[in-house]
Scaffold this active site. Structure first.
Site, PDB file in Angstrom:
ATOM      1  N   HIS A   1       0.827  -1.210   0.000  1.00 22.46           N
ATOM      2  CA  HIS A   1       0.000   0.000   0.000  1.00 22.46           C
ATOM      3  C   HIS A   1       0.863   1.263   0.000  1.00 22.46           C
ATOM      4  O   HIS A   1       0.393   2.336  -0.388  1.00 22.46           O
ATOM      5  CB  HIS A   1      -0.925  -0.005   1.214  1.00 22.46           C
ATOM      6  CG  HIS A   1      -2.371   0.210   0.848  1.00 22.46           C
ATOM      7  ND1 HIS A   1      -3.071  -0.646   0.021  1.00 22.46           N
ATOM      8  CD2 HIS A   1      -3.230   1.202   1.166  1.00 22.46           C
ATOM      9  CE1 HIS A   1      -4.301  -0.196  -0.123  1.00 22.46           C
ATOM     10  NE2 HIS A   1      -4.419   0.928   0.548  1.00 22.46           N
TER      11      HIS A   1
ATOM     12  N   HIS B   1     -11.342   5.062  -5.570  1.00 24.88           N
ATOM     13  CA  HIS B   1     -12.028   5.451  -4.340  1.00 24.88           C
ATOM     14  C   HIS B   1     -13.481   5.816  -4.655  1.00 24.88           C
ATOM     15  O   HIS B   1     -13.742   6.579  -5.586  1.00 24.88           O
ATOM     16  CB  HIS B   1     -11.350   6.668  -3.697  1.00 24.88           C
ATOM     17  CG  HIS B   1     -10.079   6.322  -2.988  1.00 24.88           C
ATOM     18  ND1 HIS B   1      -9.115   7.267  -2.674  1.00 24.88           N
ATOM     19  CD2 HIS B   1      -9.598   5.150  -2.516  1.00 24.88           C
ATOM     20  CE1 HIS B   1      -8.106   6.689  -2.054  1.00 24.88           C
ATOM     21  NE2 HIS B   1      -8.379   5.404  -1.939  1.00 24.88           N
TER      22      HIS B   1
ATOM     23  N   TYR C   1      -4.419  12.554   0.987  1.00 26.21           N
ATOM     24  CA  TYR C   1      -3.151  12.797   0.305  1.00 26.21           C
ATOM     25  C   TYR C   1      -2.854  14.281   0.150  1.00 26.21           C
ATOM     26  O   TYR C   1      -1.698  14.666  -0.021  1.00 26.21           O
ATOM     27  CB  TYR C   1      -3.147  12.099  -1.058  1.00 26.21           C
ATOM     28  CG  TYR C   1      -3.230  10.604  -0.927  1.00 26.21           C
ATOM     29  CD1 TYR C   1      -2.160   9.863  -0.423  1.00 26.21           C
ATOM     30  CD2 TYR C   1      -4.392   9.921  -1.257  1.00 26.21           C
ATOM     31  CE1 TYR C   1      -2.240   8.499  -0.271  1.00 26.21           C
ATOM     32  CE2 TYR C   1      -4.482   8.535  -1.108  1.00 26.21           C
ATOM     33  CZ  TYR C   1      -3.405   7.842  -0.612  1.00 26.21           C
ATOM     34  OH  TYR C   1      -3.491   6.482  -0.453  1.00 26.21           O
TER      35      TYR C   1
END
Length: 299
Positions: free
Chosen positions: A245, A271, A280
């Site tokens: 990840h 997503h 992010y």
């Protein structure tokens, strides 16, 4: 109404599997969560679903906190309970208002770890090689960084899912949602070399269409990917840990740092909610802040 726990559970499992089209892993998580809740209800001497009240759910959540369960685990179990009673309300008119009042714990604000571009360059350079294993490992590393796909999406990738004419892969994501993700020149070159020069030999006598194979010729597993990445980190002598990840985090962070818009990154990552992608932006802001502090004479 004397609705048995086991009967209601099986009906709900059928519903989320066939009508909601949830993945086998998600269905199993729901089953595990609800069986644990039922076990708790039995200790509270609750014999029928119509006897379950909000107080029982609150006591159960309190118990989970006392057991120091992670907030993400508690939140998932709350979702399972709420969805189950929403289903019972729809099918049997069992009141579920109280269960909708269960609130999710605030998420721990942990910023995702990612590689800086210099670290990533070191990782790539240290793992170059001409043998079959190196060609496979480099293709794995290049594709994870180039596309930001999940490790489960990588292990389930098949030859027919790659379009080399457009440099695009077809990915089946969470909830069996299909999406198409582009990859760049470096990943395309590594994938081509691996498939043409290494994959057939690694396959041995096995017959399957999965892109990435282990050294015995079978489809590679998520555990196998983690092992490979740890080997690559050790070879690069980077003083950090790695998990698949982390390359997904790096993909998203580098895109945003270089001007990509949030909606595009959301779509590439698969997503369902923009809020999942917004974490992010915090990473990139922190990166900008650190760069400013280190570079500005009067910072």
């Amino acid at each position: 109404m004397n609705l048995q726990f086991d009967d209601a559970l099986e009906q709900f499992m059928t519903y989320i599997q066939l009508e909601k089209n949830y993945s086998p892993l998600t269905v199993q998580e729901y089953r595990t969560d609800l069986l644990e809740f039922f076990s708790f209800l039995h200790t509270e001497d609750v014999k029928e679903l119509t006897q379950v009240e909000y107080v029982h759910a609150r006591l159960y959540i309190t118990k989970l906190y006392e057991e120091k369960k992670a907030r993400t685990t508690v939140s998932r179990k709350i979702s399972s309970i709420r969805s189950f009673f929403r289903f019972l309300n729809k099918e049997y008119e069992i009141d579920d208002v109280a269960f909708q009042a269960l609130y999710h714990p605030k998420k721990e604000k942990r910023l995702p770890h990612f590689f800086y571009e210099e670290e990533l360059s070191q990782l790539f350079q240290a793992n170059e090689g001409e043998d079959r294993k190196s060609l496979r490992n480099m293709a794995i590393l290049e594709l994870l960084y180039a596309t930001g796909i999940r490790v489960s999406e990588l292990t389930s990738l098949q030859i027919k899912d790659i379009d080399f004419s457009l440099n695009i892969i077809r990915v089946m994501g969470k909830g069996r949602k299909e999406r198409y993700v582009p990859f760049g020149e470096y990943a395309g070159h590594s994938l081509t070399r691996y498939i043409e020069e290494a994959r057939s030999a690694l396959m041995k006598s096995n017959k399957h269409n999965f892109v990435f194979v282990n050294l015995r010729g079978g489809a590679i597993t998520s555990r196998g990917i983690r092992y490979i990445l740890n080997e690559m980190i050790a070879k690069a002598e980077l003083h950090t840990t790695i998990h698949p990840h982390m390359l997904r985090h790096t993909f998203a962070t580098h895109l945003l740092n270089n001007g990509a818009d949030l909606r595009t990154v959301q779509e590439l990552l698969g997503h369902s909610s923009l809020s999942s992608t917004q974490v992010y932006t915090h990473v990139t802001k922190e990166h900008l802040r650190n760069t400013y502090i280190n570079a500005h004479p009067r910072a």
